[in-house]
Design a protein around this motif. Structure first.
Motif, mmCIF file in Angstrom:
data_model
loop_
_atom_site.group_PDB
_atom_site.id
_atom_site.type_symbol
_atom_site.label_atom_id
_atom_site.label_comp_id
_atom_site.label_asym_id
_atom_site.label_seq_id
_atom_site.Cartn_x
_atom_site.Cartn_y
_atom_site.Cartn_z
ATOM 1 N N PHE A 1 0.836 -1.197 0.000
ATOM 2 C CA PHE A 1 0.000 0.000 0.000
ATOM 3 C C PHE A 1 0.871 1.247 0.000
ATOM 4 O O PHE A 1 1.834 1.346 0.776
ATOM 5 N N ALA A 2 0.530 2.190 -0.842
ATOM 6 C CA ALA A 2 1.242 3.475 -0.895
ATOM 7 C C ALA A 2 0.558 4.539 -0.043
ATOM 8 O O ALA A 2 0.867 5.723 -0.169
ATOM 9 N N PHE A 3 -0.362 4.139 0.819
ATOM 10 C CA PHE A 3 -1.092 5.074 1.672
ATOM 11 C C PHE A 3 -1.325 4.427 3.028
ATOM 12 O O PHE A 3 -1.148 3.218 3.203
ATOM 13 N N ARG A 4 -1.717 5.239 3.979
ATOM 14 C CA ARG A 4 -2.081 4.773 5.306
ATOM 15 C C ARG A 4 -3.415 5.388 5.703
ATOM 16 O O ARG A 4 -3.757 6.494 5.261
ATOM 17 N N THR A 5 -4.146 4.684 6.545
ATOM 18 C CA THR A 5 -5.420 5.207 7.033
ATOM 19 C C THR A 5 -5.201 6.538 7.758
ATOM 20 O O THR A 5 -4.303 6.657 8.607
ATOM 21 N N GLY A 6 -6.012 7.524 7.400
ATOM 22 C CA GLY A 6 -5.902 8.842 8.008
ATOM 23 C C GLY A 6 -5.110 9.838 7.190
ATOM 24 O O GLY A 6 -5.168 11.044 7.455
ATOM 25 N N GLN A 7 -4.359 9.371 6.209
ATOM 26 C CA GLN A 7 -3.631 10.285 5.335
ATOM 27 C C GLN A 7 -4.590 10.951 4.352
ATOM 28 O O GLN A 7 -5.657 10.410 4.045
ATOM 29 N N PRO A 8 -4.232 12.153 3.841
ATOM 30 C CA PRO A 8 -5.077 12.804 2.835
ATOM 31 C C PRO A 8 -5.245 11.904 1.610
ATOM 32 O O PRO A 8 -4.292 11.292 1.130
ATOM 33 N N TYR A 9 -6.460 11.838 1.116
ATOM 34 C CA TYR A 9 -6.753 10.967 -0.019
ATOM 35 C C TYR A 9 -6.087 11.498 -1.275
ATOM 36 O O TYR A 9 -6.155 12.698 -1.590
ATOM 37 N N ASP A 10 -5.437 10.594 -2.002
ATOM 38 C CA ASP A 10 -4.741 10.939 -3.244
ATOM 39 C C ASP A 10 -4.931 9.779 -4.212
ATOM 40 O O ASP A 10 -4.502 8.655 -3.930
ATOM 41 N N ARG A 11 -5.544 10.063 -5.346
ATOM 42 C CA ARG A 11 -5.817 8.997 -6.310
ATOM 43 C C ARG A 11 -4.528 8.384 -6.854
ATOM 44 O O ARG A 11 -4.476 7.192 -7.165
ATOM 45 N N SER A 12 -3.468 9.183 -6.945
ATOM 46 C CA SER A 12 -2.205 8.636 -7.456
ATOM 47 C C SER A 12 -1.643 7.575 -6.510
ATOM 48 O O SER A 12 -1.003 6.609 -6.961
ATOM 49 N N ALA A 13 -1.874 7.731 -5.200
ATOM 50 C CA ALA A 13 -1.423 6.704 -4.254
ATOM 51 C C ALA A 13 -2.201 5.409 -4.454
ATOM 52 O O ALA A 13 -1.654 4.315 -4.304
ATOM 53 N N THR A 14 -3.481 5.534 -4.810
ATOM 54 C CA THR A 14 -4.286 4.353 -5.105
ATOM 55 C C THR A 14 -3.783 3.650 -6.361
ATOM 56 O O THR A 14 -3.659 2.418 -6.400
ATOM 57 N N ASP A 15 -3.483 4.434 -7.384
ATOM 58 C CA ASP A 15 -2.949 3.841 -8.618
ATOM 59 C C ASP A 15 -1.599 3.169 -8.368
ATOM 60 O O ASP A 15 -1.320 2.091 -8.915
ATOM 61 N N GLN A 16 -0.756 3.793 -7.559
ATOM 62 C CA GLN A 16 0.546 3.202 -7.240
ATOM 63 C C GLN A 16 0.388 1.897 -6.484
ATOM 64 O O GLN A 16 1.116 0.920 -6.714
#
Length: 336
Positions: free
Chosen positions: A25-40
């Protein structure tokens, strides 16, 4: 509108462990939502090689009402939260793939091979691959049997086992880690017994869809055949005469190599594991040193080319393949 990452649910990973996927996962719960992190994240999971397909579906909650102090709120004052569902379809949902067979070769007249493959071992993303090759001793087989050739009446066979343990995206990085080993024994009429053991440790970095580079370490212990021909005693030849029998077995000497290796490859094929069309080009450089476990200083460069050509009107069932390889070793005498 701005929001933050919420909970993430995994679906379809009947074999792959959840922690192995969540490490990508390129994100963590509570971080600002970013679609690029989802794609990564989707690309990272795809790079593990455990999934046929990966999709991530967002489920926003309270994300389209009021704005206060830079946060998106609903009527009850709840912040905008984007929950997600990661859905995958397993590529290797089996524990073992087993193949084998028999074959014939010029200096290995009859052999059996067995190839067990353990993909995505225990759902961890590690792949374990083993190949065993057992050649039969044909010294007792009558010389008139077909396919024996130069091996008629002689000990002539090859026996080997090789294995590799591979993990794509090791430590949640783009690197693929691989450790492998090979042990081989060959007996031929001219050279006698040739024995080798090779171990490798390699990291591979993908530059793009076609280019990749790699670096690692190689250790090899073997008996090698030098360019020496020693005449053997032949009682039928008078003393001082020219021997008609040559013995190369005394030219077999022990060798040990420890080297760092660097290389790059370009792949343009239709199928990565069993291509029918395309080519693979590779360039490699080795630096050997006694400080790396060997006995000599030298540099070796190797170039290789593999070409796969489909045969017309065969409905993609037949193809022609050829390979070219060139290598040159340069000893470093000043450091020896």
């Amino acid at each position: 509108k701005k929001g933050m990452f919420g909970d993430t649910l995994l679906r379809g990973n009947f074999k792959t462990r959840g922690w192995a996927l969540r490490r990508q996962f390129a994100f963590r719960t509570g971080q600002p939502y970013d679609r690029s992190a989802t794609d990564q994240t989707r690309d990272n999971i795809d790079g593990l090689g455990v999934a046929e397909s990966v999709s991530i579906t967002p489920y926003p909650v309270a994300c389209d009402l009021d704005v206060k102090n830079g946060k998106v709120l609903d009527a009850a004052g709840e912040p905008c939260t984007v929950h997600q569902v990661v859905e995958m379809r397993e590529r290797n949902d089996v524990s073992l793939k087993l193949s084998g067979g028999l074959g014939f070769a010029t200096l290995d007249p009859f052999y059996l091979f067995l190839h067990p493959d353990f993909p995505n071992m225990w759902g961890t993303g590690w792949d374990f691959d083993v190949l065993g090759h057992y050649g039969f001793n044909t010294s007792g087989v009558p010389a008139g049997v077909p396919f024996l050739g130069d091996c008629a009446g002689a000990r002539c066979y090859q026996r080997s086992v090789q294995g590799s343990l591979t993990r794509p995206r090791i430590f949640a990085s783009p690197l693929t880690f691989s450790i492998g080993g090979t042990y081989q024994v060959r007996l031929t009429p001219a050279r006698g017994r040739l024995e080798s053991a090779i171990g490798t440790l390699t990291f591979t970095y993908p530059i793009n869809a076609h280019w990749q580079t790699y670096f690692g370490y190689l250790i090899q212990r073997s008996n090698i055949s030098q360019d020496v021909v020693k005449p053997a005693f032949d009682p039928a030849v008078p003393v001082g005469g020219e021997a008609t029998i040559t013995n190369r077995r005394d030219a077999i000497v022990a060798d040990r190599t420890g080297a760092l290796q660097f290389g790059a490859s370009y792949t343009n094929v239709d199928k990565p594991f069993n291509p029918d069309d395309g080519f693979i080009a590779n360039a490699e450089l080795k630096l050997a040193s006694p400080y790396l476990g060997g006995i000599d200083w030298f540099v070796r460069a190797d170039l290789s080319w593999q070409h796969f050509i489909p045969i017309p009107r065969s409905n993609n069932r037949l193809n022609f393949r050829y390979a070219l390889r060139y290598g040159q070793a340069i000893p470093i005498t000043r450091l020896g």
